[in-house]
Design a protein around this motif. Structure first.
Motif, PDB file in Angstrom:
ATOM      1  N   UNK A 122      30.302  19.125  33.723  1.00  0.00           N
ATOM      2  CA  UNK A 122      31.078  20.358  33.549  1.00  0.00           C
ATOM      3  C   UNK A 122      30.398  21.519  34.270  1.00  0.00           C
ATOM      4  N   UNK A 123      29.091  21.641  34.093  1.00  0.00           N
ATOM      5  CA  UNK A 123      28.357  22.733  34.733  1.00  0.00           C
ATOM      6  C   UNK A 123      28.432  22.632  36.249  1.00  0.00           C
ATOM      7  N   UNK A 124      28.350  21.406  36.789  1.00  0.00           N
ATOM      8  CA  UNK A 124      28.436  21.215  38.239  1.00  0.00           C
ATOM      9  C   UNK A 124      29.822  21.587  38.760  1.00  0.00           C
ATOM     10  N   UNK A 125      30.843  21.201  38.007  1.00  0.00           N
ATOM     11  CA  UNK A 125      32.218  21.524  38.407  1.00  0.00           C
ATOM     12  C   UNK A 125      32.455  23.027  38.368  1.00  0.00           C
ATOM     13  N   UNK A 126      31.970  23.684  37.314  1.00  0.00           N
ATOM     14  CA  UNK A 126      32.129  25.135  37.191  1.00  0.00           C
ATOM     15  C   UNK A 126      31.402  25.870  38.312  1.00  0.00           C
ATOM     16  N   UNK A 127      30.233  25.359  38.684  1.00  0.00           N
ATOM     17  CA  UNK A 127      29.471  25.977  39.768  1.00  0.00           C
ATOM     18  C   UNK A 127      30.238  25.913  41.079  1.00  0.00           C
ATOM     19  N   UNK A 128      30.906  24.806  41.340  1.00  0.00           N
ATOM     20  CA  UNK A 128      31.696  24.663  42.565  1.00  0.00           C
ATOM     21  C   UNK A 128      32.851  25.661  42.587  1.00  0.00           C
ATOM     22  N   UNK A 129      33.452  25.889  41.406  1.00  0.00           N
ATOM     23  CA  UNK A 129      34.560  26.847  41.326  1.00  0.00           C
ATOM     24  C   UNK A 129      34.077  28.245  41.708  1.00  0.00           C
ATOM     25  N   UNK A 130      32.922  28.640  41.213  1.00  0.00           N
ATOM     26  CA  UNK A 130      32.365  29.958  41.524  1.00  0.00           C
ATOM     27  C   UNK A 130      31.965  30.049  42.989  1.00  0.00           C
ATOM     28  N   UNK A 131      31.344  29.004  43.498  1.00  0.00           N
ATOM     29  CA  UNK A 131      30.875  29.012  44.885  1.00  0.00           C
ATOM     30  C   UNK A 131      32.026  29.100  45.881  1.00  0.00           C
ATOM     31  N   UNK A 132      33.223  28.706  45.449  1.00  0.00           N
ATOM     32  CA  UNK A 132      34.387  28.752  46.337  1.00  0.00           C
ATOM     33  C   UNK A 132      35.008  30.141  46.401  1.00  0.00           C
ATOM     34  N   UNK A 133      34.490  31.066  45.630  1.00  0.00           N
ATOM     35  CA  UNK A 133      35.067  32.407  45.552  1.00  0.00           C
ATOM     36  C   UNK A 133      34.660  33.277  46.738  1.00  0.00           C
ATOM     37  N   UNK A 134      35.510  34.265  47.040  1.00  0.00           N
ATOM     38  CA  UNK A 134      35.161  35.279  48.039  1.00  0.00           C
ATOM     39  C   UNK A 134      34.193  36.297  47.439  1.00  0.00           C
ATOM     40  N   UNK A 135      34.194  36.385  46.105  1.00  0.00           N
ATOM     41  CA  UNK A 135      33.346  37.353  45.402  1.00  0.00           C
ATOM     42  C   UNK A 135      32.618  36.663  44.242  1.00  0.00           C
ATOM     43  N   UNK A 136      31.723  35.724  44.533  1.00  0.00           N
ATOM     44  CA  UNK A 136      31.064  34.960  43.461  1.00  0.00           C
ATOM     45  C   UNK A 136      30.245  35.823  42.503  1.00  0.00           C
ATOM     46  N   UNK A 137      29.570  36.851  43.026  1.00  0.00           N
ATOM     47  CA  UNK A 137      28.752  37.700  42.153  1.00  0.00           C
ATOM     48  C   UNK A 137      29.616  38.471  41.160  1.00  0.00           C
ATOM     49  N   UNK A 138      30.776  38.927  41.615  1.00  0.00           N
ATOM     50  CA  UNK A 138      31.689  39.664  40.742  1.00  0.00           C
ATOM     51  C   UNK A 138      32.214  38.749  39.640  1.00  0.00           C
ATOM     52  N   UNK A 139      32.670  37.577  40.020  1.00  0.00           N
ATOM     53  CA  UNK A 139      33.202  36.640  39.037  1.00  0.00           C
ATOM     54  C   UNK A 139      32.132  36.218  38.033  1.00  0.00           C
ATOM     55  N   UNK A 140      30.928  35.960  38.523  1.00  0.00           N
ATOM     56  CA  UNK A 140      29.846  35.544  37.636  1.00  0.00           C
ATOM     57  C   UNK A 140      29.510  36.645  36.639  1.00  0.00           C
ATOM     58  N   UNK A 141      29.557  37.881  37.091  1.00  0.00           N
ATOM     59  CA  UNK A 141      29.271  39.009  36.193  1.00  0.00           C
ATOM     60  C   UNK A 141      30.288  39.069  35.069  1.00  0.00           C
ATOM     61  N   UNK A 142      31.563  38.911  35.388  1.00  0.00           N
ATOM     62  CA  UNK A 142      32.600  38.943  34.355  1.00  0.00           C
ATOM     63  C   UNK A 142      32.416  37.793  33.361  1.00  0.00           C
ATOM     64  N   UNK A 143      32.139  36.601  33.853  1.00  0.00           N
ATOM     65  CA  UNK A 143      31.973  35.445  32.973  1.00  0.00           C
ATOM     66  C   UNK A 143      30.763  35.622  32.058  1.00  0.00           C
ATOM     67  N   UNK A 144      29.640  36.000  32.642  1.00  0.00           N
ATOM     68  CA  UNK A 144      28.400  36.148  31.867  1.00  0.00           C
ATOM     69  C   UNK A 144      28.530  37.216  30.781  1.00  0.00           C
TER      70      UNK A 144
END
Length: 282
Positions: A122-144
């Motif tokens: 699950x963690x590996x799959x979720x990481x791929x979803x974030x890495x595919x983003x144009x704005x990974x840092x923004x998305x990660x901030x919202x999730x965290x």
């Protein structure tokens, strides 16, 4: 592996029933002490100081110990010692399940092996979803930040179970709290929750049991989402991305904001609650 997945996986696999899990969770809650309780018993903090820290936690994603050090109530060495005491005396969900007789040690060890593999997948799959983003840092901030605030402020033992970008896989709940933001990047953040989850968040925000979704509980829900975005704004500004936030709104259906090229849905789950955080970037 996050231990927060344990109960959910055991339920899915039919190894325990929900009532057994809730009893085991109640046992851990009644046995384990918070760092504030330990500090009070050791006379490192007064009740007034603890209340002051807890109030601060309502508007930030900082840890109890971080705030205590900032306020100069404790030194970092004292915080480390309290955390060590808490860790050494912690009664885990695994301990509770065995003590209650719901699983044997051997059964639990076998399940933990499976859960470890599933959790890593699950963690590996979720990481791929974030890495595919144009704005990974923004998305990660919202999730965290959203997950931290749900755990600390709303007191829900949630884990990030799934991230996806499928517009046809929303499964939105009846209550949706939306808040738009703009600046270096713009979009809408939505907290999609059931009535039960809404009342839980409102009750923890108000510190009084809420039994129906009225104007008071709606205001509490909106304030919770406002706190999430406020903390996201602070975190992003530290990385050079500036955003401003508008007032949150409540609807009983998802807006058309999902019609965007950059959509992220985070599904947070526990044995009692499920939350969907939907981020649409424009």
């Amino acid at each position: 592996m996050s231990i927060k997945f344990l109960g959910q996986f055991l339920l899915e696999r039919g190894k325990i029933i929900r009532e057994e899990l809730l009893e085991a969770l109640n046992l851990t809650k009644s046995t384990n002490l918070s760092i504030g309780q330990i500090a009070l018993e050791s006379e490192d903090l007064t009740r007034e100081q603890i209340d002051s820290i807890c109030i601060c936690q309502k508007s930030t994603d900082k840890l109890f110990g971080e705030i205590a050090v900032e306020k100069k109530y404790l030194t970092q060495e004292q915080v480390d010692e309290l955390l060590m005491i808490q860790k050494n005396e912690r009664f885990s969900l695994r301990d509770a399940l065995i003590q209650k007789g719901y699983l044997t040690m051997q059964e639990l060890q076998e399940e933990m092996k499976y859960i470890q593999e599933r959790s890593e997948a699950i963690e590996a799959k979720n990481l791929k979803v974030i890495q595919a983003s144009k704005h990974p840092d923004v998305e990660q901030a919202f999730i965290d930040v959203a997950l931290k605030m749900l755990r600390r402020v709303a007191q829900m033992d949630l884990a990030c179970y799934e991230l996806h970008r499928d517009k046809n896989k929303q499964n939105a709940e009846f209550w949706n709290i939306n808040q738009a933001f703009y600046g270096d990047i713009s979009g809408i953040f939505t907290l999609s929750i059931s009535e039960k989850t809404f009342l839980k968040i409102a009750s923890e925000m108000i510190q009084e049991q809420q039994r129906k979704i009225d104007d008071l509980s709606k205001d509490a829900g909106k304030e919770f989402v406002n706190m999430v975005l406020g903390n996201v704004a602070v975190r992003l500004s530290e990385k050079g991305t500036k955003i401003s936030i508008k007032l949150p709104e409540i609807s009983t259906k998802l807006n058309d904001v999902i019609d965007t090229d950059e959509l992220l849905v985070a599904r947070f789950v526990s044995s009692e609650y499920e939350v969907r955080c939907i981020l649409c970037l424009h």
